[in-house]
Structure formats: C-alpha cells, structure tokens
Design an enzyme around this catalytic site. Structure first.
Site, short mmCIF file in Angstrom:
data_model
loop_
_atom_site.label_atom_id
_atom_site.label_comp_id
_atom_site.label_asym_id
_atom_site.label_seq_id
_atom_site.Cartn_x
_atom_site.Cartn_y
_atom_site.Cartn_z
N HIS A 106 -1.61 1.43 -4.08
CA HIS A 106 -2.07 2.81 -3.87
C HIS A 106 -1.24 3.81 -4.67
CE1 HIS A 106 -4.28 1.80 0.18
NE2 HIS A 106 -4.98 1.46 -0.89
N GLN A 152 0.84 -1.20 0.00
CA GLN A 152 0.00 0.00 0.00
C GLN A 152 0.88 1.25 0.00
OE1 GLN A 152 -3.49 -0.53 3.01
NE2 GLN A 152 -1.88 -1.92 3.66
N ASN A 153 2.18 1.04 0.17
CA ASN A 153 3.08 2.19 0.32
C ASN A 153 3.39 2.84 -1.03
OD1 ASN A 153 3.02 1.44 2.95
ND2 ASN A 153 5.04 0.50 2.97
N GLY A 173 2.93 -4.46 8.98
CA GLY A 173 2.90 -3.01 9.23
C GLY A 173 1.75 -2.26 8.63
N CYS A 214 0.83 20.25 -21.50
CA CYS A 214 -0.43 20.68 -22.14
C CYS A 214 -1.09 21.83 -21.38
CB CYS A 214 -1.40 19.49 -22.25
SG CYS A 214 -2.24 19.09 -20.71
N CYS A 228 1.43 20.05 -16.50
CA CYS A 228 1.80 19.24 -17.66
C CYS A 228 2.17 20.18 -18.82
CB CYS A 228 0.58 18.39 -18.04
SG CYS A 228 0.80 17.35 -19.48
#
Ligand code: BJW
Length: 260
Positions: free
Chosen positions: A120, A102-103, A188, A151, A149
């Site tokens: 994630h 998830q890190n 963790g 653009c 960006c």
C-alpha cells in the site's frame, strides 16, 4: 510463563519451507501507531472517503495533507517493536522468506527486513501528480502544506487510496509469492481490504498452511488453519524463540548450515 504453540505450528516453520509473512496495522499498534478499524482505529474519528481517496485529495489537498502530516509525526516518533524485530530475525533464519506488508509506516524496513513488498506504499515517499516521479521526504512537519513539486504541481503521499489500483509489479510479485508459499503467517490485519484480504484464501487454495496472529478474531480466523489470539509484539518473539529452541542450530544462518 512460556507460551505454548501447537506442534503443527512449530512443524510448519520448517527452514526448508517457503514462508510468507503478511502484516497489517495491528503489527505496529504496540509501537504506538493507530490502526484503522476497531475501537481506537483512525476510521472511528475520520471518514475514509474524506481522507484516503483520490477524490478527497482532489477536493481538499490541504485537509488530506494535514492528516498525513499528523500521522507522519506519530510514525516519526515510533520505533519497531519486538514483533517487528522477530520478523526481521525470521528473514535471517529462513532462506525462503518474504514479507508483504500493508503498512505504510516503514517500520519493517527500519527493523531490518529487506525482502519485503510495501503493497500500500510508504508514507515517507511523495509523488508528483503531474510527472509521477516518486521521492523520499522525511521532513516532519512539512514546511508547506500541501507540498509542491519543483515543477509546480501538487505532491501526494505515495500510498494506495481506496478505489486506486495497487502497483502492478508489486501485485504480480505478491501473487506469485502467495501461490508458491508453504506457509502464510498473517499478522495484525482485519483482513477486509481487497485485494490483500484474498491472499490467505489464495494461499489455502495453493495448499499452504495459513496461521493468523491477531489480538481479536477476524473474518480470517475460521478459515485459518491456526488462529493465535494475542498481541503481535508478544506472540512473534515467543514463536521465534520456540522455533530456535526446537531446531537447535540447524538453520542455515547467513548461508552457513550449522548442522553437525
Ligand atoms: C492487533 C494488535 C496487536 C490490533 N497485535 N493484532 C472487492 C469487493 C469489495 C470492495 C472491493 C473489492 N476490490 C476492491 C474493493 C474496494 C476497496 C476495498 O477493499 N474495500 C473494502 C473495505 C470493502 N479496495 C480498494 O479500493 C483497493 N484497490 C483496488 O482493489 O483496486 C482495484 C479496484 C478498485 C475499485 C473497485 C474494484 C477494484 C485499494 C485499497 C487501499 C487501502 N488503503 C488503505 C490506506 C493506505 C494509506 C494510508 O495508510 O493512509 O490501506 S485503507 C487501510 O486499510 C490501509 C491498510 O493497509 C488497510 C488494511 O487495514 P489493516 O492493516 O487490516 O488494519 P485494520 O485497522 O483494519 O486492522 C488492524 C487489525 O490488527 C485488527 O484486526 C486488530 O484486531 C489487530 N490488532 N492490535 C495483533 N497488538
């Protein structure tokens, strides 16, 4: 003093088994990266809904980017810790190994893991809000906040905020790994953020053994087959040494089965 592990934990780490490691912010705590919840967690000092939601970004992209730029500064200085290195070595040792993290800090990749899903997202990637194009940007601090960006549209961190769907391909791959694994090692994470919080339950339903490594008890602790309380940077290297010692040289390392 040598760390002791139950025989069921050691037996579960059989090289023939399909192993999935699932990590959360506690994995990187010993690298100096703040966790989200708990005493020193980021959410104690910042309101999630002001910083990690699409509406927060829409309302104040500068504030959101200042927070991410600050975190990129901390993470840019951080190094993988012995826990990351132990997980990287597990990938070498186990033929059927996958990592779901998830890190967003990229420390698993830096430690050497390649078979991983950053479910994630990644803090070092940015995405154009208009074109959806993703690219890496390691500049820190960013020269312009909020960054734009070519653009002209805003760039956003390529991470998953609350209320956003996870990448469908990543999620499908993760569900398949979880359904098929023999062992899920959960390290963790407070195990409260969905849909990842359901992975250990799914793994158990699929017949896998679930082992948790966490500094503190979590909602998962009572559901896990084993809950090992301690720091990831201490438990994982000790666990790895135990497995290596227990199995001798019987691991098929880099495709070579060294069994006599
Ligand atoms: C150590 C240690 C050491 C410390 N060694 N251990 C169903 C029911 C209810 C709500 C929902 C639901 N489905 C979806 C939701 C909404 C929401 C959600 O789950 N909310 C809950 C909080 C209630 N989920 C979502 O919005 C997700 N999207 C989604 O499901 O889309 C479909 C949908 C949307 C809306 C409604 C319904 C469906 C997206 C979630 C995205 C999470 N994003 C974040 C930010 C990422 C970007 C960034 O970094 O800025 O991801 S939030 C934050 O939490 C981050 C983390 O990856 C995630 C998990 O945190 P983690 O890793 O567990 O960290 P901590 O701090 O919580 O825990 C650390 C642990 O380490 C602790 O246990 C310590 O004890 C331990 N520890 N030191 C070992 N040394």
């Amino acid at each position: 003093m040598a760390m002791e592990f139950s025989t069921s934990v050691i037996a579960a780490l059989d090289p023939a088994k399909k192993i999935v490691v699932l990590t959360g912010a506690g994995m990187s705590a010993e690298s100096g990266v703040p966790t989200f919840r708990g005493e020193d967690g980021l959410w104690r000092r910042y309101r999630a809904e002001e910083l990690a939601t699409p509406s927060a970004f829409q309302a104040n992209p500068t504030l959101v980017w200042e927070w991410y730029d600050w975190r990129r500064g901390i993470i840019g200085e951080a190094e993988p810790n012995p826990g990351h290195l132990a997980i990287a070595e597990m990938e070498e040792l186990f033929p059927h190994f996958s990592l779901i993290t998830q890190n967003v800090d990229g420390l698993h990749r830096r430690a050497g893991n390649t078979r991983l899903i950053e479910i994630h997202g990644n803090l070092w990637q940015v995405r154009c809000v208009r074109e959806g194009r993703v690219h890496e940007d390691y500049r820190c601090p960013l020269p312009e906040i909020p960054p734009r960006c070519a653009c002209g549209a805003l760039l956003r961190p390529h991470v998953v905020w609350f209320g956003e769907s996870l990448d469908e391909r990543d999620l499908t791959r993760a569900y398949r790994l979880i359904e098929e694994c023999d062992l899920l090692l959960v390290v963790g994470t407070s195990a409260v953020v969905q849909p990842v919080a359901s992975f250990p339950i799914m793994a158990k339903h699929g017949g896998a053994l679930v082992i948790e490594v966490n500094r503190d008890p979590t909602p998962l602790s009572s559901l896990a087959d084993e809950s090992i309380q301690g720091k990831a940077g201490e438990i994982l290297p000790a666990l790895l040494e135990k497995i290596k010692g227990h199995r001798g040289l019987s691991y098929p390392i880099h495709g070579l089965n060294l069994d006599p």
